[in-house]
Enzyme design. Structure first.
Site, short mmCIF file in Angstrom:
data_model
loop_
_atom_site.label_atom_id
_atom_site.label_comp_id
_atom_site.label_asym_id
_atom_site.label_seq_id
_atom_site.Cartn_x
_atom_site.Cartn_y
_atom_site.Cartn_z
N LYS A 234 0.55 -1.24 -0.01
CA LYS A 234 -0.08 0.05 0.04
C LYS A 234 0.86 1.41 0.11
CE LYS A 234 -4.02 1.92 2.35
NZ LYS A 234 -4.90 1.73 3.55
N GLU A 321 -19.35 -4.07 10.76
CA GLU A 321 -20.48 -3.37 11.22
C GLU A 321 -21.27 -4.08 11.99
OE1 GLU A 321 -18.66 -1.27 7.52
OE2 GLU A 321 -19.50 -3.50 8.00
N ARG A 349 -25.31 -0.69 7.55
CA ARG A 349 -25.10 -2.14 7.10
C ARG A 349 -25.41 -2.81 8.39
NH1 ARG A 349 -19.33 -2.79 4.47
NH2 ARG A 349 -20.44 -4.07 2.83
#
Length: 564
Positions: A234, A321, A349
């Protein structure tokens, strides 16, 4: 000439690909420096995306990206290079993938964990309708902390269909991954995927173009579920991102380089997230029962300092979530005082868990609903448009919203003292200073004698309402919470006209609450509802969007004058 189509990319000799990758990386860095964006994951996926477009032929072959954080090189290679400088701006290139923008965007997704489910559905549809082409799901390893991906793995592994899963493994979600899955991917990836019914190819160096080409070509030929495990870095190719220990440049910019050093613009004003985290820190220091739960949003919710100071009491559960909410329910049932720090768009969610695991048993869970309302550049997938409407019907749950910085601590104290669930709603942006809190929940911010029109708001838009009423004989009230106070309802019923203002959909929100509450009054006031329209609000600058939607002071004043 820059490559801007998959066909042109496939026509190149393999020896030219490193230069193409360098060009793409430079373009991503340059544009994000000017307009900001999700930089880190996209820099890490450049070689992977180039290889995918070489081996697979989009759009006949469908490339389904998880979220879109990793897909800037894909945008540049699919006809959007000339417009890429408009990224995340009004009428510009979308922040995430959007089929309305390009036929190469197989599916719109602003939240993680969706790609494999979508890919399996698309492939099933192709087979049913005898359509040509392969389907590839490009999934970040952070998505393996989310339940939806696991459900899809379970289904795909026994489907018998040749769905292709490309695992872009950079060891991160926004920040470092949490939980046992990270260890599994490092120690036992082959046995894990093969036990689920996948052919496993890898791990492959995600920046080695020949190795990627070989693995993806083998995956294309595979006639059963297959995973290509690519390990990427990343932030690759941009030193400030590579050296960022927290997120590897997840969302950066705008910035400029001075004497070779990156300087990011900082406004110096405290954000709502920071103000809430600061108030939370004081309460955590005073009460060991207060715990914090977040679904992989330590940085976004300004919780990194709290996690350092209170290890073991700040729980990052990953991109999960549903688990975050039910875990908090367990904490509350066990006698602790959990605070779930979650964006409005991500709370959607976990609605089932909110209903059944928190509201139904009436557990005292506090929800810090961040980014409630317009969020600007992140666009339709991230606008906090619906929390007022989906929270308001839940019995026993209160919704509160601070107006000024000085309200935050008092609001949090009331929520932590409650014996039932409370949602504290606050917007994206900086916190305005104001007068010390009065201690009252309902506040008449303007109450001229004989006022027959009231502007009613909840939270930060009360300031725009107050500005709209300046110089006019109108009352302005911040309702403080939902459900509405009975004395407030009685007072509003005496008005000739009421304008309600909310930064959420007008269906089922504050305005609906006022209409419902005053409908039984013999002298019902005329009520005009101001809020978000019955459509998804796309990306742009939030302040300009408020003006366009009539939610700034001028728009509120205009609506009140028309009604009066």
């Amino acid at each position: 000439m820059p490559i801007d189509s998959p066909k042109a990319l496939r026509a190149l000799d393999a020896a030219a690909l490193p230069a193409v990758c360098a060009e793409l990386r430079a373009e991503i860095i340059s544009i994000c420096g000017r307009v900001g964006g999700h930089l880190g994951a996209s820099l890490g996926a450049v070689e992977l995306i180039v290889s995918l477009h070489r081996v697979f032929k989009s759009p006949v072959d469908r490339l389904v990206f998880d979220v879109g954080h990793q897909a800037y090189a894909h945008k540049l290679l699919t006809g959007r290079r000339e417009r890429f400088g408009t990224l995340r701006q009004r009428d510009g290139v979308a922040p995430f993938l959007d089929p309305a923008e390009s036929e190469h965007d197989a599916f719109a997704a602003g939240h993680a964990c969706t790609a494999l489910s979508v890919a399996l559905g698309l492939l099933t549809a192709k087979k049913e309708q005898q359509q040509p082409g392969e389907v590839v799901a490009i999934v970040g390893d952070g998505a393996l902390t989310g339940g939806l991906t696991w459900e899809a793995l379970n289904n795909a592994g026994t489907s018998g269909l040749p769905v292709k899963l490309v695992l872009n493994d950079n060891g991160m979600s926004i920040s470092k991954n949490v939980g046992a899955v990270e260890r599994l991917l490092r120690e036992h990836p082959r046995s894990f995927f093969e036990s689920l019914g996948f052919t496993y190819l890898g791990p492959v160096d995600g920046h080695d173009l020949p190795a990627l080409a070989e693995a993806l070509t083998a995956a294309r030929r595979c006639e059963k579920p297959v995973v290509v495990h690519a390990r990427t870095q990343k932030g690759r190719g941009f030193e400030p991102a590579e050296l960022d220990p927290h997120t590897r440049g997840h969302a950066m910019g705008p910035w400029e380089l001075r004497d070779g050093k990156l300087v990011r613009s900082r406004h110096g004003h405290q954000t709502w997230s920071e103000a809430f985290a600061a108030a939370l820190e004081v309460r955590m220091a005073a009460d060991p029962r207060v715990h914090v739960v977040t679904p992989a949003m330590l940085e976004g919710s300004a919780l990194t300092g709290l996690a350092t100071r209170f290890p073991g009491r700040v729980h990052d559960v990953g991109i999960a979530e549903q688990h975050a909410v039910t875990f908090a329910a367990g904490l509350a049932h066990g006698g602790l005082r959990p605070v779930v720090c979650i964006y409005s768009t991500f709370l959607q969610r976990a609605y089932d868990q909110l209903v059944h695991d928190v509201a139904l048993p009436g557990l005292p869970v506090v929800f810090a609903v961040d980014r409630a309302g317009l969020v600007g550049a992140d666009g339709a997938t991230h606008q906090g448009a619906y929390d007022l409407s989906f929270l308001r019907p839940l019995p026993g749950l209160s919704i509160v919203a601070p107006v000024w910085a000085e309200d935050v601590g008092a609001t949090l104290d009331r929520a932590l003292a409650a014996t039932s669930p409370v949602a504290i709603r606050f917007p994206r942006g900086t916190v305005p200073p104001g007068a010390a809190p009065s201690g009252e929940v309902v506040r008449w911010l303007a109450d001229p004698p004989g006022a027959t029109l009231a502007i009613v708001s909840l939270g930060h838009l009360s300031l725009a309402a107050l500005e709209a009423a300046q110089g006019r004989p109108w009352a302005v009230v911040d309702v403080g919470q939902l459900p509405l106070d009975s004395a407030l309802v009685a007072r509003l019923a005496t008005m000739k006209a009421v304008v309600t203002v909310e930064e959420g959909t007008i269906h089922g929100g504050l305005g609906s609450a006022v209409l419902e509450a005053t409908s039984a009054s013999p002298s019902r006031p005329r009520v005009k509802l101001l809020g978000l329209p019955d459509r998804f609000v796309r990306h742009g600058e939030a302040r300009a969007q408020r003006a366009e939607l009539g939610l700034d002071a001028e728009g509120i004043r205009r609506a009140a004058e028309e009604l009066a």
